[in-house]
Scaffold this motif. Structure first.
Motif, PDB file in Angstrom:
ATOM      1  N   SER A  50       0.133   5.252  -3.400  1.00  0.00           N
ATOM      2  CA  SER A  50      -0.987   4.723  -2.319  1.00  0.00           C
ATOM      3  C   SER A  50      -1.268   6.062  -1.764  1.00  0.00           C
ATOM      4  N   LEU A  97      -6.063   3.470  -1.419  1.00  0.00           N
ATOM      5  CA  LEU A  97      -5.840   3.066  -2.769  1.00  0.00           C
ATOM      6  C   LEU A  97      -4.182   2.584  -2.784  1.00  0.00           C
ATOM      7  N   LYS A  99      -1.488   1.033  -5.654  1.00  0.00           N
ATOM      8  CA  LYS A  99      -1.381   0.602  -6.953  1.00  0.00           C
ATOM      9  C   LYS A  99       0.405   0.568  -7.033  1.00  0.00           C
ATOM     10  N   ILE A 106      -5.668  -2.458  -8.907  1.00  0.00           N
ATOM     11  CA  ILE A 106      -5.605  -1.548  -7.525  1.00  0.00           C
ATOM     12  C   ILE A 106      -6.214  -1.970  -6.642  1.00  0.00           C
TER      13      ILE A 106
END
Length: 130
Positions: A50, A97, A99, A106
């Motif tokens: 992240s 982001l 993930k 994502i």
């Protein structure tokens, strides 16, 4: 003019060599390109991160691959997004982001919205994504 007319046998031989070489190239690319994309997909599933997007660019060092730099634990971390043009074009500098491990998508946090992107790899569809 100093040339000899090719016989029919020579013409067929040249056509045969051409067909075999094109066939070999197609088979070679389908075996090794998709294998590479499948390894990339497996690595993507195992990864987790992240961070905030700091930069996005085409990496000249890495065959012009689509690269996103995120700030992760105070350090820059590069993500190579080689196969999914839609995701790369959607992400903006400043987005966050996320993930998670074993997830095939994502999450993109922008303003007050969350967008989930499933990245597409050629091994899933058998064709190269745009």
């Amino acid at each position: 003019m100093i040339y000899k007319k090719l016989s029919n046998k020579s013409k067929y031989l040249m056509i045969g060599v051409f067909v075999v070489s094109v066939t070999f190239t197609l088979i070679y690319n389908s075996q090794f390109v998709s294998s590479s994309d499948c390894k990339e997909a497996q690595a993507f599933l195992k990864d987790s991160y992240s961070g905030r997007v700091q930069n996005k660019f085409y990496s000249h060092k890495n065959h012009n691959s689509k690269t996103i730099t995120i700030q992760r634990n105070g350090k820059p971390h590069e993500l190579i997004i080689s196969s999914d043009t839609l995701f790369f074009s959607f992400v903006k500098i400043g987005d966050s982001l996320v993930k998670n491990k074993n997830q095939d998508f994502i999450e993109i946090y922008r303003s007050n919205t969350i967008t989930q992107f499933k990245l597409h790899f050629a091994c899933e569809t058998g064709t190269k994504p745009q």
